[in-house]
Design a protein around this motif. Structure first.
Motif, PDB file in Angstrom:
ATOM      1  N   SER A 169       0.915  -1.107   0.137  1.00  0.00           N
ATOM      2  CA  SER A 169      -0.126   0.072   0.144  1.00  0.00           C
ATOM      3  C   SER A 169       0.935   1.282   0.063  1.00  0.00           C
ATOM      4  O   SER A 169       1.984   1.220   0.537  1.00  0.00           O
ATOM      5  CB  SER A 169      -0.829   0.188   1.124  1.00  0.00           C
ATOM      6  OG  SER A 169      -1.894  -1.014   1.096  1.00  0.00           O
ATOM      7  N   ASN A 170       0.578   2.222  -0.804  1.00  0.00           N
ATOM      8  CA  ASN A 170       1.216   3.591  -0.783  1.00  0.00           C
ATOM      9  C   ASN A 170       2.519   3.328  -1.484  1.00  0.00           C
ATOM     10  O   ASN A 170       3.271   4.397  -1.477  1.00  0.00           O
ATOM     11  CB  ASN A 170       1.146   4.193   0.459  1.00  0.00           C
ATOM     12  CG  ASN A 170      -0.010   4.178   1.440  1.00  0.00           C
ATOM     13  OD1 ASN A 170      -1.129   4.226   0.617  1.00  0.00           O
ATOM     14  ND2 ASN A 170      -0.009   4.247   2.722  1.00  0.00           N
ATOM     15  N   ARG A 193      -8.688  -4.919 -12.196  1.00  0.00           N
ATOM     16  CA  ARG A 193      -7.892  -5.314 -10.912  1.00  0.00           C
ATOM     17  C   ARG A 193      -6.671  -4.312 -10.886  1.00  0.00           C
ATOM     18  O   ARG A 193      -6.367  -3.812  -9.627  1.00  0.00           O
ATOM     19  CB  ARG A 193      -7.439  -6.849 -10.925  1.00  0.00           C
ATOM     20  CG  ARG A 193      -6.944  -7.395  -9.353  1.00  0.00           C
ATOM     21  CD  ARG A 193      -6.806  -8.677  -9.445  1.00  0.00           C
ATOM     22  NE  ARG A 193      -5.763  -9.279 -10.485  1.00  0.00           N
ATOM     23  CZ  ARG A 193      -4.579  -9.236 -10.027  1.00  0.00           C
ATOM     24  NH1 ARG A 193      -4.307  -8.705  -9.037  1.00  0.00           N
ATOM     25  NH2 ARG A 193      -3.717  -9.534 -10.930  1.00  0.00           N
ATOM     26  N   PHE A 194      -6.039  -3.880 -11.858  1.00  0.00           N
ATOM     27  CA  PHE A 194      -4.695  -3.170 -11.839  1.00  0.00           C
ATOM     28  C   PHE A 194      -5.155  -1.715 -11.277  1.00  0.00           C
ATOM     29  O   PHE A 194      -4.698  -1.155 -10.638  1.00  0.00           O
ATOM     30  CB  PHE A 194      -4.441  -3.176 -13.506  1.00  0.00           C
ATOM     31  CG  PHE A 194      -3.416  -2.187 -13.755  1.00  0.00           C
ATOM     32  CD1 PHE A 194      -2.170  -2.372 -13.134  1.00  0.00           C
ATOM     33  CD2 PHE A 194      -3.486  -1.151 -14.316  1.00  0.00           C
ATOM     34  CE1 PHE A 194      -0.957  -1.270 -13.479  1.00  0.00           C
ATOM     35  CE2 PHE A 194      -2.476  -0.148 -14.569  1.00  0.00           C
ATOM     36  CZ  PHE A 194      -1.320  -0.342 -14.206  1.00  0.00           C
ATOM     37  N   HIS A 195      -6.399  -1.467 -12.137  1.00  0.00           N
ATOM     38  CA  HIS A 195      -6.894   0.024 -11.739  1.00  0.00           C
ATOM     39  C   HIS A 195      -7.312   0.077 -10.220  1.00  0.00           C
ATOM     40  O   HIS A 195      -7.149   1.079  -9.340  1.00  0.00           O
ATOM     41  CB  HIS A 195      -8.035   0.142 -12.467  1.00  0.00           C
ATOM     42  CG  HIS A 195      -8.948   1.436 -12.424  1.00  0.00           C
ATOM     43  ND1 HIS A 195      -9.422   1.938 -13.552  1.00  0.00           N
ATOM     44  CD2 HIS A 195      -9.036   2.199 -11.794  1.00  0.00           C
ATOM     45  CE1 HIS A 195     -10.101   3.074 -13.452  1.00  0.00           C
ATOM     46  NE2 HIS A 195      -9.695   3.511 -12.141  1.00  0.00           N
ATOM     47  N   GLU A 196      -8.119  -0.998  -9.636  1.00  0.00           N
ATOM     48  CA  GLU A 196      -8.794  -0.983  -8.335  1.00  0.00           C
ATOM     49  C   GLU A 196      -7.356  -1.053  -7.456  1.00  0.00           C
ATOM     50  O   GLU A 196      -7.377  -0.509  -6.172  1.00  0.00           O
ATOM     51  CB  GLU A 196      -9.487  -2.200  -8.198  1.00  0.00           C
ATOM     52  CG  GLU A 196     -10.221  -2.202  -6.736  1.00  0.00           C
ATOM     53  CD  GLU A 196     -10.529  -3.581  -5.989  1.00  0.00           C
ATOM     54  OE1 GLU A 196      -9.606  -4.408  -6.605  1.00  0.00           O
ATOM     55  OE2 GLU A 196     -11.283  -3.790  -5.285  1.00  0.00           O
ATOM     56  N   LEU A 252      -4.268   0.175  -7.658  1.00  0.00           N
ATOM     57  CA  LEU A 252      -3.780   1.479  -7.864  1.00  0.00           C
ATOM     58  C   LEU A 252      -4.697   2.543  -6.713  1.00  0.00           C
ATOM     59  O   LEU A 252      -4.039   3.052  -5.915  1.00  0.00           O
ATOM     60  CB  LEU A 252      -3.756   2.009  -9.048  1.00  0.00           C
ATOM     61  CG  LEU A 252      -2.807   1.648 -10.088  1.00  0.00           C
ATOM     62  CD1 LEU A 252      -3.126   1.707 -11.476  1.00  0.00           C
ATOM     63  CD2 LEU A 252      -1.332   2.131  -9.659  1.00  0.00           C
ATOM     64  N   VAL A 253      -6.126   2.366  -6.873  1.00  0.00           N
ATOM     65  CA  VAL A 253      -7.148   3.224  -6.181  1.00  0.00           C
ATOM     66  C   VAL A 253      -6.990   2.732  -4.831  1.00  0.00           C
ATOM     67  O   VAL A 253      -6.643   3.619  -3.584  1.00  0.00           O
ATOM     68  CB  VAL A 253      -8.322   3.429  -6.936  1.00  0.00           C
ATOM     69  CG1 VAL A 253      -9.202   4.451  -5.876  1.00  0.00           C
ATOM     70  CG2 VAL A 253      -8.173   3.856  -8.177  1.00  0.00           C
ATOM     71  N   MET A 254      -7.291   1.673  -4.346  1.00  0.00           N
ATOM     72  CA  MET A 254      -7.620   1.389  -3.138  1.00  0.00           C
ATOM     73  C   MET A 254      -6.140   1.294  -2.189  1.00  0.00           C
ATOM     74  O   MET A 254      -6.587   1.361  -0.841  1.00  0.00           O
ATOM     75  CB  MET A 254      -8.128  -0.379  -3.047  1.00  0.00           C
ATOM     76  CG  MET A 254      -9.518  -0.451  -3.341  1.00  0.00           C
ATOM     77  SD  MET A 254     -10.865   0.606  -2.258  1.00  0.00           S
ATOM     78  CE  MET A 254     -10.897  -0.639  -0.755  1.00  0.00           C
ATOM     79  N   HIS A 255      -5.245   1.266  -2.726  1.00  0.00           N
ATOM     80  CA  HIS A 255      -3.962   1.350  -2.028  1.00  0.00           C
ATOM     81  C   HIS A 255      -2.927   2.216  -2.253  1.00  0.00           C
ATOM     82  O   HIS A 255      -2.065   2.268  -1.951  1.00  0.00           O
ATOM     83  CB  HIS A 255      -3.271  -0.321  -2.203  1.00  0.00           C
ATOM     84  CG  HIS A 255      -3.965  -1.202  -1.845  1.00  0.00           C
ATOM     85  ND1 HIS A 255      -3.766  -1.968  -0.492  1.00  0.00           N
ATOM     86  CD2 HIS A 255      -5.069  -2.114  -2.416  1.00  0.00           C
ATOM     87  CE1 HIS A 255      -4.576  -3.015  -0.351  1.00  0.00           C
ATOM     88  NE2 HIS A 255      -5.343  -2.971  -1.533  1.00  0.00           N
ATOM     89  N   ASN A 256      -3.677   3.562  -2.868  1.00  0.00           N
ATOM     90  CA  ASN A 256      -2.958   4.634  -3.192  1.00  0.00           C
ATOM     91  C   ASN A 256      -1.447   4.520  -3.741  1.00  0.00           C
ATOM     92  O   ASN A 256      -0.622   5.022  -3.423  1.00  0.00           O
ATOM     93  CB  ASN A 256      -2.784   5.440  -1.652  1.00  0.00           C
ATOM     94  CG  ASN A 256      -3.901   6.078  -1.126  1.00  0.00           C
ATOM     95  OD1 ASN A 256      -4.446   6.916  -1.753  1.00  0.00           O
ATOM     96  ND2 ASN A 256      -4.329   5.372   0.069  1.00  0.00           N
ATOM     97  N   LYS A 257      -1.664   3.656  -4.564  1.00  0.00           N
ATOM     98  CA  LYS A 257      -0.178   3.189  -5.322  1.00  0.00           C
ATOM     99  C   LYS A 257      -0.055   4.173  -6.540  1.00  0.00           C
ATOM    100  O   LYS A 257      -0.940   4.679  -6.923  1.00  0.00           O
ATOM    101  CB  LYS A 257      -0.315   1.889  -5.766  1.00  0.00           C
ATOM    102  CG  LYS A 257      -0.297   0.489  -4.765  1.00  0.00           C
ATOM    103  CD  LYS A 257      -0.603  -0.602  -5.242  1.00  0.00           C
ATOM    104  CE  LYS A 257      -0.480  -1.757  -4.230  1.00  0.00           C
ATOM    105  NZ  LYS A 257      -0.916  -3.001  -4.753  1.00  0.00           N
ATOM    106  N   ALA A 258       1.150   4.262  -7.032  1.00  0.00           N
ATOM    107  CA  ALA A 258       1.672   5.079  -8.144  1.00  0.00           C
ATOM    108  C   ALA A 258       2.586   4.218  -8.938  1.00  0.00           C
ATOM    109  O   ALA A 258       3.147   3.467  -8.688  1.00  0.00           O
ATOM    110  CB  ALA A 258       2.223   6.298  -7.655  1.00  0.00           C
TER     111      ALA A 258
END
Lengths: 350, 350
Positions: free
Chosen positions: B261-262, B282-285, B287-293
């Motif tokens: 995450s993050n 799943r890729f998109h989710e 990134l969003v749910m885990h504040n990834k970049a």
């Protein structure tokens, strides 16, 4: 008191009669004014997202709320203060570093609950309590639209992460592409339009009130059925910033095609799974050769809520009037879950 | 003087006899010491990347160079100064905002040329000239490894963009996953290993000198054939930072699976096209749910070159000795394009 919630296994919200909560010292009893409804509520109702509290058989809905302090207990708030509650709280296992440093929005899903969404009752009831640190004061004049501070805070956080991601070099975004003309997309357009040229991509036919709002904000509406995301640079112009506010699964990849060099795509929408054949090499190469970035963003922290409250005072009154299409009293609450643009359940007035 | 280049349509580098360049006022004449060879050179030789200068029928190779000032002309350099040249220059159409603000690495491909790669002759010749602002001074003691400042600068820039992307919140990365044990991957491991736990994923059998270097740096080698990228979190641990240094097309997507995450994935490698079926939702989710970049990064600017020169003084001597497997004199230059780890062509000594 009356509360609007969803039972475990239920498929539509209903009224519950629950005990008025009793604030502990350090907590604040808030009399609810208005609570907004958004896409996450619909996902929770459909059973696609979130969970009821561990010891409950239903979940009180509502995470976009504004209310008035009824009992400040030992806190610095005063009776009559207008407040907006933040959504995330520590999990039943206790607090953790994310909450201790006031960055609840950065907690992984297992390290938090979300009121009205995941594991904790929400604010869609006549009263709710909250520890004082999770309440953000709102000027009394902005009370009517205060429930919009929460969705605006989600936009503010995404823009915060997006700007940070470009802070290692000179970046002056001039063009934004907002994907989606749902409530979150419209709020992103409203926030960005004073600062840059904004395109908003949707899939609705004219006449449509959301398209009218987009254009009244000075932005350009793009029909995504005629001009898909990857064609926006050719038909219009490449975007320094993309804000994805639909949760369409392919947008995580397609957003990168819409970016100008050194641009960033901020993803807010929550998609379900979807297999798609992607030229992953081209996606990868475009990111590298053009110094592009993609940032995912969920929820919002205190700084974003404060920015959102400031934004409430900056956005034009006509925008709120047209954006919030439906105010629904508690006894007709069902209508709030079937609004044309954005609805709120009204529990009380100041 | 002798220069090593590739003819238009050629498939292997050869020696050219070219005129020694004459520095204009403001330019510096540099006597070349060593020039490194990397994967980009091989892509240029194969015709997969880059271009010869507009008015030429060949391209002098070489973008990783170190040399000694032979003639400083009107500049502040002095004869004998050790210098490393930066790679990007304004295009034939003239300078632009990216160069004016000393951020050449942020120029889109159409707004720059790259010496030794794309549209401008490189440094693989006995002498080269450069305007003074594109030369970075190097302590004399670090001259032998000075040609590594360029590839290190590429790592420094990626880490700069990655850290910036996480600067909106508290981020203290503890675990990194470097994808690739080629030269760029090994440099990333060398830079990161003093700061955090590093895993390096490759596809080579033991015994292998790059695996020995990874382990001597204190990092953990992961055989990607047994533990693919997406399994690293389960088998080892999730990574706060992924550095992609292979150009494997699927890594842009798979890197996100390896993140905590993050976390942030910094992409450096340049892939070719490759269609792949991806669960984009799943890729998109994730990134969003885990504040990834995910951040792409190409080339490097002056701040990154200066950081790289500092890093030359910090990395252990044994690392350079083992990392640069082959020093090749000019008359046997072909061997530099077939090195076991990293090679440099030696034109002269200090």
């Amino acid at each position: 008191m009356r509360a609007i919630g969803i039972e475990t296994g239920g498929d539509r919200p209903r009224l519950f009669d629950v005990a008025r909560p009793d604030p502990a010292p350090g907590e604040v009893l808030v009399r609810t004014l208005r609570v907004g409804v958004d896409g996450t509520d619909h996902e929770v109702i459909a059973g696609d997202h979130g969970s009821v509290p561990a010891d409950a058989e239903y979940l009180v809905l509502g995470h976009e709320a504004v209310g008035v302090v009824e009992d400040p207990t030992t806190t610095a708030f005063e009776r009559g203060d207008v407040v907006v509650p933040m959504v995330r709280r520590p999990p039943p296992s206790g607090t953790n570093a994310y909450f201790e440093r006031a960055e609840p929005d950065m907690a992984p899903p297992s390290d938090c609950v979300e009121r009205g969404i995941d594991g904790a009752h929400g604010f869609m009831s006549e009263y709710f309590t909250s520890p004082a640190p999770y309440l953000v004061p709102v000027p009394a004049a902005d009370a009517p639209w205060g429930f919009l501070a929460e969705p605006i805070s989600v936009v503010e956080k995404a823009l915060d992460l997006a700007r940070a991601s470009r802070s290692a070099f000179t970046w002056t975004p001039e063009t934004a592409l907002v994907l989606g003309n749902g409530p979150l997309g419209l709020l992103a357009v409203a926030v960005l339009a004073p600062e840059m040229d904004v395109y908003c991509l949707g899939r609705r036919d004219r006449p449509d009130p959301t398209i009218d709002i987009v254009e009244s904000l000075g932005a350009t509406y793009v029909d995504g059925r005629q001009t898909p995301v990857e064609s926006v640079p050719r038909v219009h112009e490449p975007a320094d910033l993309v804000v994805e506010a639909t949760g369409e699964p392919r947008h995580a990849v397609e957003s990168v095609d819409a970016l100008a060099s050194n641009g960033v795509a901020a993803l807010l929408g929550l998609p379900g799974p979807q297999d798609l054949t992607v030229d992953v090499g081209r996606f990868h190469e475009s990111l590298v050769m053009h110094n592009k970035a993609v940032v995912g963003s969920v929820n919002a922290g205190p700084t974003h809520f404060h920015a959102a409250v400031d934004r409430l005072g900056e956005l034009p009154a006509w925008f709120f009037d047209r954006f919030v299409s439906d105010f629904v009293p508690v006894d007709r609450f069902e209508a709030a879950f079937d609004a044309s643009i954005k609805a709120a359940v009204e529990f009380d007035t100041v």
